[in-house]
Design a protein around this motif. Structure first.
Motif, short mmCIF file in Angstrom:
data_model
loop_
_atom_site.label_atom_id
_atom_site.label_comp_id
_atom_site.label_asym_id
_atom_site.label_seq_id
_atom_site.Cartn_x
_atom_site.Cartn_y
_atom_site.Cartn_z
N PHE A 132 0.85 -1.21 0.00
CA PHE A 132 0.00 0.00 0.00
C PHE A 132 0.87 1.25 0.00
O PHE A 132 0.78 2.11 0.87
CB PHE A 132 -0.99 -0.01 1.17
N ALA A 133 1.72 1.32 -1.00
CA ALA A 133 2.68 2.42 -1.10
C ALA A 133 1.95 3.77 -1.18
O ALA A 133 2.53 4.80 -0.83
CB ALA A 133 3.58 2.22 -2.31
N ASP A 134 0.70 3.76 -1.60
CA ASP A 134 -0.06 5.02 -1.75
C ASP A 134 -0.30 5.71 -0.41
O ASP A 134 -0.54 6.91 -0.38
CB ASP A 134 -1.38 4.78 -2.49
N VAL A 135 -0.26 4.98 0.71
CA VAL A 135 -0.50 5.65 2.00
C VAL A 135 0.81 6.11 2.65
O VAL A 135 0.79 6.74 3.71
CB VAL A 135 -1.29 4.77 3.02
N LEU A 136 1.94 5.81 2.03
CA LEU A 136 3.23 6.13 2.66
C LEU A 136 3.62 7.58 2.39
O LEU A 136 3.32 8.11 1.31
CB LEU A 136 4.34 5.23 2.11
N PRO A 137 4.29 8.23 3.34
CA PRO A 137 4.79 9.58 3.06
C PRO A 137 5.91 9.50 2.02
O PRO A 137 6.60 8.47 1.94
CB PRO A 137 5.31 10.06 4.41
N GLN A 138 6.06 10.56 1.24
CA GLN A 138 7.12 10.54 0.22
C GLN A 138 8.49 10.43 0.85
O GLN A 138 9.38 9.76 0.33
CB GLN A 138 7.01 11.78 -0.65
N ARG A 139 8.65 11.11 2.00
CA ARG A 139 9.94 11.05 2.68
C ARG A 139 9.92 9.85 3.63
O ARG A 139 9.15 9.82 4.60
CB ARG A 139 10.18 12.35 3.46
N ARG A 140 10.72 8.87 3.33
CA ARG A 140 10.76 7.66 4.15
C ARG A 140 12.06 6.92 3.90
O ARG A 140 12.76 7.19 2.92
CB ARG A 140 9.57 6.75 3.83
N ILE A 141 12.35 5.99 4.78
CA ILE A 141 13.51 5.13 4.61
C ILE A 141 12.98 3.78 4.14
O ILE A 141 12.03 3.24 4.72
CB ILE A 141 14.28 4.98 5.94
N GLU A 142 13.54 3.26 3.07
CA GLU A 142 13.11 1.96 2.54
C GLU A 142 14.20 0.94 2.86
O GLU A 142 15.36 1.11 2.47
CB GLU A 142 13.00 2.00 1.01
N ILE A 143 13.81 -0.10 3.57
CA ILE A 143 14.75 -1.21 3.83
C ILE A 143 14.20 -2.44 3.12
O ILE A 143 13.05 -2.85 3.38
CB ILE A 143 14.91 -1.48 5.34
N SER A 144 14.97 -2.99 2.22
CA SER A 144 14.54 -4.21 1.52
C SER A 144 15.47 -5.35 1.90
O SER A 144 16.69 -5.19 1.91
CB SER A 144 14.60 -4.01 0.01
N ILE A 145 14.85 -6.46 2.24
CA ILE A 145 15.61 -7.63 2.68
C ILE A 145 15.36 -8.76 1.69
O ILE A 145 14.21 -9.17 1.47
CB ILE A 145 15.19 -8.09 4.10
N LYS A 146 16.44 -9.25 1.08
CA LYS A 146 16.33 -10.32 0.10
C LYS A 146 17.00 -11.57 0.66
O LYS A 146 18.13 -11.51 1.17
CB LYS A 146 17.03 -9.87 -1.19
N VAL A 147 16.28 -12.68 0.60
CA VAL A 147 16.85 -13.94 1.09
C VAL A 147 17.82 -14.46 0.04
O VAL A 147 17.44 -14.65 -1.11
CB VAL A 147 15.73 -14.98 1.34
N ILE A 148 19.07 -14.69 0.45
CA ILE A 148 20.01 -15.27 -0.52
C ILE A 148 20.54 -16.63 -0.07
O ILE A 148 21.21 -17.33 -0.81
CB ILE A 148 21.16 -14.29 -0.88
N GLY A 149 20.20 -17.01 1.15
CA GLY A 149 20.61 -18.32 1.65
C GLY A 149 19.89 -18.54 2.97
O GLY A 149 19.16 -17.66 3.43
N GLU A 150 20.11 -19.67 3.59
CA GLU A 150 19.38 -20.00 4.82
C GLU A 150 19.47 -18.88 5.86
O GLU A 150 18.45 -18.49 6.44
CB GLU A 150 19.89 -21.32 5.39
N THR A 151 20.68 -18.39 6.07
CA THR A 151 20.84 -17.31 7.06
C THR A 151 21.46 -16.06 6.45
O THR A 151 21.83 -15.14 7.17
CB THR A 151 21.70 -17.77 8.27
N SER A 152 21.59 -16.04 5.14
CA SER A 152 22.17 -14.84 4.52
C SER A 152 21.11 -14.00 3.83
O SER A 152 20.15 -14.54 3.25
CB SER A 152 23.34 -15.18 3.60
N ARG A 153 21.28 -12.71 3.93
CA ARG A 153 20.31 -11.74 3.41
C ARG A 153 21.06 -10.60 2.74
O ARG A 153 22.09 -10.15 3.23
CB ARG A 153 19.48 -11.12 4.56
N GLU A 154 20.49 -10.10 1.64
CA GLU A 154 21.00 -8.89 1.00
C GLU A 154 20.07 -7.76 1.47
O GLU A 154 18.86 -7.84 1.26
CB GLU A 154 20.92 -9.06 -0.53
N VAL A 155 20.64 -6.78 2.14
CA VAL A 155 19.82 -5.71 2.71
C VAL A 155 20.16 -4.39 2.01
O VAL A 155 21.34 -4.05 1.89
CB VAL A 155 20.07 -5.59 4.23
N SER A 156 19.14 -3.68 1.56
CA SER A 156 19.42 -2.37 0.99
C SER A 156 18.64 -1.30 1.75
O SER A 156 17.52 -1.54 2.21
CB SER A 156 19.10 -2.34 -0.51
N VAL A 157 19.29 -0.18 1.94
CA VAL A 157 18.69 0.95 2.67
C VAL A 157 18.70 2.15 1.73
O VAL A 157 19.74 2.48 1.16
CB VAL A 157 19.51 1.31 3.94
#
Ligand SMILES: Nc1ncnc2c1ncn2[C@@H]1O[C@H](COP(=O)(O)OP(=O)(O)OP(=O)(O)O)[C@@H](O)[C@H]1O
Ligand SMILES: [Mg+2]
Length: 139
Positions: free
Chosen positions: A111-136
């Motif tokens: 529901f990106a339409d309710v989010l303020p334009q100014r925000r921090i986006e953290i995306s977490i991608k699973v790349i292995g059982e305990t490994s994650r690619e995180v972007s901020v």
């Protein structure tokens, strides 16, 4: 603080949450994206612990949980929301505009339409059982 990194364990995710605690200030809205089991809730819990809060739970059965402390933390989960009017009905805009609180939103992209334009986006991608690619990203 912005950019991507690889995280190899739950402990490293907790370290990342502690780092983010230094960077995040009252008034910030943090959109958390990533598949089921990526670690969004774990990140919020680790952040709350770093901020000195105890016992934060997952908001799976409530749209929002709030934790009192140094500043109020609002923890949303959009996963079960069917339409944005459900969010507007609980006053999402007022929560997210609260300059004295920090808001975390799991599944924010639904529901990106309710989010303020100014925000921090953290995306977490699973790349292995305990490994994650995180972007901020600061938007
Ligand atoms: N590096 C890691 N970071 C975060 N969680 C990890 C990591 N490695 C393994 N895990 C495990 O992955 C799971 C993450 O679960 P969590 O509930 O935080 O996911 P979520 O993104 O909130 O999922 P949902 O979309 O269902 O809410 C936990 O069981 C955790 O132990
Ligand atoms: Mg979760």
């Amino acid at each position: 603080m912005t950019g991507s990194r690889t995280i190899n364990s739950v402990d490293e995710m907790r370290d990342f949450a502690r780092e983010m605690y230094k960077y995040i200030k009252p008034g910030d809205v943090i959109a958390l994206n990533g598949e089921l089991g990526a670690g969004k809730t774990l990140f919020v819990k680790a952040f709350c612990k770093a901020a000195g809060y105890d016992g934060s739970s997952s908001p799976t059965f409530a749209i929002v949980n709030s934790y009192p402390g140094e500043y109020t933390i609002y923890h949303f989960d959009f996963y079960r929301i069917k339409k944005s009017s459900e969010l507007l009905d609980i006053g999402i805009e007022e929560y997210l505009a609260d300059g004295d609180a920090v808001s975390f939103i799991e599944w924010a992209e639904l529901f990106a339409d309710v989010l303020p334009q100014r925000r921090i986006e953290i995306s977490i991608k699973v790349i292995g059982e305990t490994s994650r690619e995180v972007s901020v990203e600061q938007k």
